[in-house]
Enzyme design. Structure first.
Site, short mmCIF file in Angstrom:
data_model
loop_
_atom_site.label_atom_id
_atom_site.label_comp_id
_atom_site.label_asym_id
_atom_site.label_seq_id
_atom_site.Cartn_x
_atom_site.Cartn_y
_atom_site.Cartn_z
N ASP A 109 14.11 -43.89 38.55
CA ASP A 109 13.10 -43.89 39.55
C ASP A 109 12.24 -42.79 39.41
O ASP A 109 12.42 -41.59 39.67
CB ASP A 109 13.43 -44.18 40.91
CG ASP A 109 12.61 -44.48 41.95
OD1 ASP A 109 11.10 -43.99 41.58
OD2 ASP A 109 12.75 -44.54 43.05
N ALA A 141 -2.03 -45.20 33.15
CA ALA A 141 -2.59 -46.60 33.07
C ALA A 141 -2.78 -47.06 34.57
O ALA A 141 -2.17 -47.32 35.73
CB ALA A 141 -1.16 -47.54 32.92
N TYR A 200 -1.10 -50.70 46.18
CA TYR A 200 -1.22 -50.46 44.68
C TYR A 200 -2.93 -50.00 44.45
O TYR A 200 -3.18 -49.26 43.66
CB TYR A 200 -1.35 -52.04 44.04
CG TYR A 200 -1.28 -52.06 42.55
CD1 TYR A 200 -0.19 -51.49 41.85
CD2 TYR A 200 -2.34 -52.37 41.79
CE1 TYR A 200 -0.06 -51.42 40.43
CE2 TYR A 200 -2.31 -52.52 40.56
CZ TYR A 200 -1.31 -52.03 39.80
OH TYR A 200 -1.10 -52.15 38.32
N ARG A 210 2.23 -64.02 39.02
CA ARG A 210 0.78 -63.71 38.58
C ARG A 210 0.57 -65.11 37.99
O ARG A 210 1.46 -65.83 37.70
CB ARG A 210 0.91 -62.60 37.57
CG ARG A 210 0.53 -61.27 38.41
CD ARG A 210 0.41 -60.09 37.62
NE ARG A 210 1.68 -59.72 36.84
CZ ARG A 210 1.57 -58.93 35.91
NH1 ARG A 210 0.80 -58.11 35.79
NH2 ARG A 210 2.88 -58.86 35.38
#
Ligand code: UDP
Length: 315
Positions: A57, A120, A151, A192
């Protein structure tokens, strides 16, 4: 700098990461992937002597001391983060931690190694945009505390973190803002729209259109996106660069195209539009065209055909 040969990819077992790693392995001497598999899959990576997989992580600092990273590194592609609106509801704290602490750790690794970092980032930094199409200098319309904010604000903070380290610590970094991307290896249950509609169409189930389907997105095939990411890493310009396909479609158009291309008899069913769902999204890619000599080449129907074929093979 010569050909970069030693690469680290955070999130390298994810959908985009897996495609990027596949491309990098053709050129690189060594690729180390760091991924906690929360949304990535080991199966997205091939077995290759040049590839080392570290299950970790990135929001916990101990991965920085992993023996696989006790080597010179030239390039760090920082992709790790759960990306789907379904994940924003399921993993909001993990996403905040990944965007903030994970990005800080990636920055620290880049500084320690003297490596170039590519972050990114996302079209979500523009939120539900009031400017259309979105150029890089548009500052966005983002909810601070809505369901997508972990996000959206997380990625915005990541960009701020990189800007600060570039100014104050001499970090060598590139930022790309990735717009909706699709292709083989998307998770069927990822929520999605492209994998959702394709799996529904192949199963003969109704396609779940949110709202009236008049909201738009612009879908970029993953091979095009990977070319853009690598071009952004290797340019002298620092960006940020929008990377996406300006071919804008309504969600209804997408549903109809997928029904046609799958030959499905599925109907459409209309469900509630999620809170803060952006109305329109389309990248202005003038900067990427000019500075990276990059633009998408794969037409939506061709890309959907490839993606549908892959989902059929999984079934
Ligand atoms: N969407 C939909 N049906 C689905 C999944 C998504 O109509 O089963 C819509 C969603 O509300 C949004 C668009 O498709 O307007 C793109 O959603 P996605 O989750 O793929 O990505 P986003 O661009 O919203 O991050």
């Amino acid at each position: 700098m010569g050909t970069p040969t030693r690469v680290v990819v955070t999130g390298g077992a994810g959908f985009i990461g897996g495609h990027l790693v596949e491309r990098l392995l053709a050129e690189a001497r060594r690729v180390v992937v760091v991924d906690n598999l929360v949304t990535g899959r080991r199966g997205n990576l091939s077995d290759d002597d040049k590839l080392t997989f570290v299950e970790a992580d990135i929001s916990e600092a101990d991965w920085l001391r992993h023996p696989a990273l006790a080597v010179p590194v030239d390039r760090i592609y920082h992709l790790a983060c759960p990306p789907s609106p379904v994940d924003f509801v399921r993993l909001p704290v993990e996403i905040c931690r990944t965007c903030a602490l994970g990005t800080l750790h990636a920055v620290e690794l880049a500084l320690e190694k003297g490596a170039r970092l590519l972050d990114a980032s996302t079209s979500e930094v523009y939120g539900d945009p009031l400017v259309h199409p979105q150029p890089e200098d548009y500052r966005g319309n983002v909810s601070v505390d809505g369901p997508r904010s972990c996000y959206d604000e997380g990625k915005r903070f990541g960009e701020a973190l990189i800007a600060a380290h570039r100014r104050a610590r001499g970090l060598d970094a590139r930022v790309v803002r990735i717009f909706n991307t699709y292709g083989p290896r998307m998770r069927a249950g990822d929520g999605r729209v492209v994998p959702a509609f394709i799996t529904q169409a192949l199963a003969g189930e109704p396609l779940t259109v949110h709202g009236d389907g008049s909201q738009t997105r612009s879908f970029c095939y993953v091979d095009d996106l990977v070319s853009g990411i690598i071009a952004a890493m290797e340019t002298d310009a620092t960006g940020p660069f929008n990377l996406g396909n300006p071919d804008e479609r309504t969600i209804l158009e997408l549903a109809q195209a997928i029904i046609e291309l799958t030959g499905s008899s599925s109907a459409l069913t209309y469900t509630a539009l999620p809170k803060d769902d952006p109305r329109r999204r389309r990248p202005d890619i003038t900067a990427a065209r000019r500075e990276l000599d990059w633009e998408p080449k794969v037409d939506l129907r061709d890309g959907l055909e490839q993606t549908i074929a892959w989902f059929r093979d999984q079934g």
